[in-house]
Scaffold this active site. Structure first.
Site, short mmCIF file in Angstrom:
data_model
loop_
_atom_site.label_atom_id
_atom_site.label_comp_id
_atom_site.label_asym_id
_atom_site.label_seq_id
_atom_site.Cartn_x
_atom_site.Cartn_y
_atom_site.Cartn_z
N HIS A 272 -67.87 38.94 -18.41
CA HIS A 272 -66.87 39.74 -19.09
C HIS A 272 -67.49 40.56 -20.22
CE1 HIS A 272 -63.33 41.04 -20.99
NE2 HIS A 272 -62.64 39.95 -21.03
N CYS A 273 -68.80 40.37 -20.50
CA CYS A 273 -69.35 40.97 -21.72
C CYS A 273 -70.39 42.06 -21.48
CB CYS A 273 -69.94 39.88 -22.60
SG CYS A 273 -68.70 38.71 -23.16
N ILE A 274 -71.55 41.66 -20.93
CA ILE A 274 -72.69 42.59 -20.91
C ILE A 274 -72.39 43.87 -20.11
CG2 ILE A 274 -75.20 42.80 -20.52
CD1 ILE A 274 -74.44 40.71 -22.64
N LEU A 276 -69.52 45.27 -19.72
CA LEU A 276 -68.36 46.00 -20.25
C LEU A 276 -68.54 46.49 -21.67
CD1 LEU A 276 -67.18 44.51 -17.76
CD2 LEU A 276 -65.10 44.13 -19.08
N ASP A 277 -69.06 45.61 -22.53
CA ASP A 277 -69.03 45.92 -23.97
C ASP A 277 -69.73 47.24 -24.32
OD1 ASP A 277 -67.78 43.54 -23.95
OD2 ASP A 277 -69.29 42.43 -25.07
#
Ligand SMILES: NC(=O)c1ccc[n+]([C@@H]2O[C@H](COP(=O)([O-])OP(=O)(O)OC[C@H]3O[C@@H](n4cnc5c(N)ncnc54)[C@H](O)[C@@H]3O)[C@@H](O)[C@H]2O)c1
Length: 445
Positions: A272-274, A276-277
């Site tokens: 969910h992070c790398i 998208l962020d």
């Protein structure tokens, strides 16, 4: 000043803590506050999650059932779908998802919906903290005006801060309590109160001058990872073209005691992070006429890795005089990283889809993920859901090619190399010792 009242409640451990969104971030945080003597209410839109917590059970690997049960039994933790209980909370922490829209623009609708629920019950004496990863300016440009519509005043009536979450699912060494926490308030009072709250449960709290700095610090951390992984992936492709062992190159470079930090290639980035962020940051930069080229380049390189993995499978089968069409391929691991059950944005989904679109018969084994389904972003290969198969000798021997996409630690790799004819290893799971004496032909990233 409201700050002093809130800080006193926190220090006396009488502050009631509300956590909105009990997922990978919210549940560990809620249990950490409960473990430290606070009364915590978790707010969920998913009734089943709320019921599971109230039954003293867990659905997040890093949070032990025992801890949930102990907290629930002691009356320190409960979960609810009734947002009216927000008015009973002195500190409210928002931990809802922040996905991307199909257009790759930030989707802050979950934050907005949580904020609307807070707004309906906002009262004097509340501290609101946003933890969801988001673009710089969300806390003071988006949340503050929503709360001010109530007529309540910042600093006089309520406080507002941003504190990014850094939890690393599956990491036994670093968990909520020993990961330093960055805190930035919309006002100095907000920073102080939020820092006081976190210092009750986290060892190191680092305060910054604004919510924007805290929001941007989180995006820098994850952009740093995305860019460096992108470079490792490019090196892997370069080394493949030059017939050089990437892993040996990285191991050698990593002996330098300063100025080098190893990053490793892989089948693509997930979670969910790398993935998208960095898009949150580049979107915000574009609003100000700035084009963040590193982010774009890293995304381009990383998102092409599944294609490269499929090419390695094709090359391997070709050497065996086999075609992709009709080949049986066994994918080992579909979670986006080792020893967790999360398949969000997992490159395995893209790899499976691409293989199926070439006519491969794909099966998978993942001890953490019993089933996978494919959304409309992954449908070139038909999109039929798959269930994990048992990792039997017949399954391994029956595959024309086996791909290690996720290197779960409980897999017996020694056994696999003794049975499989062809293995594409995208994680260097088959290190020197395992490879020695193998009967499998191994292609490494
Ligand atoms: N997972 C990670 O490793 C990680 C690490 C650092 C930061 N983050 C960030 O933290 C945030 C949360 O991520 P996550 O992984 O915990 O997501 P998640 O999907 O695991 O959990 C979010 C939870 O919020 C619930 N929810 C959605 N809308 C809600 C609403 N309006 N009210 C109440 N509950 C609601 C969902 O049902 C879900 O249980 C995201 O911004 C993410 O980028 C995640």
């Amino acid at each position: 000043m409201i700050k002093n009242e809130i800080i006193k409640l926190i220090k006396d451990k009488r502050a009631r803590v509300g956590v909105i969104g009990l997922g990978y971030v919210g549940l560990p945080l809620a249990t950490e506050f409960a473990r430290n003597g606070f009364k915590v209410t978790g707010f969920e839109v998913d009734q089943r999650k709320a019921e599971t917590i109230n039954a003293g059970e867990t659905y997040i690997g890093d949070v032990a059932s025992g801890l949930v049960k102990e907290s629930v039994d002691a009356g320190r933790l409960r979960a609810t779908t009734d947002f009216d209980h927000l008015k009973d909370c002195d500190a409210i922490i928002i931990c809802v998802p922040t996905p991307l829209r199909k257009t790759k623009e930030p989707d802050v609708s979950f934050i907005l919906s949580a904020s609307e629920e807070i707004k309906k019950r906002l009262r004097r004496g509340q501290l609101v903290i946003l933890e969801s990863t988001t673009y710089p300016g969300t806390t003071d440009e988006v949340l503050l005006p929503i709360f001010q519509e109530t007529g309540l005043q910042l600093d006089t009536d309520f406080l507002l801060a941003f504190s990014p979450e850094r939890v690393d699912p599956g990491n036994a060494e670093f968990q909520t309590h020993n990961i330093p926490k960055v805190v930035g308030g919309v006002t100095a009072d907000s920073t102080e109160a939020a820092a006081t709250l976190y210092s009750q449960v986290v060892k190191d709290v680092h305060s910054v001058s604004s919510a924007r700095v805290a929001e941007t610090a989180k995006l820098l951390e994850n952009t740093f990872r995305a860019v460096n992984i992108g470079m490792a992936n490019e090196m892997a492709r370069l080394c493949y073209a030059l017939n050089i062992d990437t892993w040996e190159v990285i191991r050698a470079a990593a002996t330098k005691p300063f100025g080098f930090m190893p990053f490793y290639p892989g089948p693509g980035i997930g979670g969910h992070c790398i993935p998208l962020d960095p898009q949150y940051l580049s979107w915000k930069a574009r609003q100000h006429g700035f084009d963040s080229r590193f982010i774009g380049l890293a995304e381009e390189v990383n998102s092409r890795m599944p294609e490269h993995v499929v090419q390695l499978v094709s090359d391997g089968l070709n050497d065996d005089r086999k075609s992709m069409n009709g080949a049986r391929v066994l994918v080992l691991g579909v979670a986006y990283k080792r020893d967790i059950d999360d398949v969000r944005e997992s490159p395995a989904l893209s790899i499976i889809d691409r293989l199926r679109s070439k006519g491969c018969e794909v099966r998978y084994h993942d001890p953490f993920v019993p089933q996978v389904s494919f959304d409309d972003a992954h449908t070139e290969g038909g999109g039929q859901p798959l269930s994990s198969v048992d990792l039997t000798d017949e399954e391994i021997q029956g595959a024309d090619c086996l791909i290690i996409v996720t290197d779960h630690t409980q897999i017996d790799y020694q056994h696999i190399v003794s049975l499989a004819p062809l293995i594409v290893d995208t994680r260097n799971a088959l290190n020197g010792d395992v490879r020695r004496g193998s009967r499998a032909r191994i292609i490494r990233l």
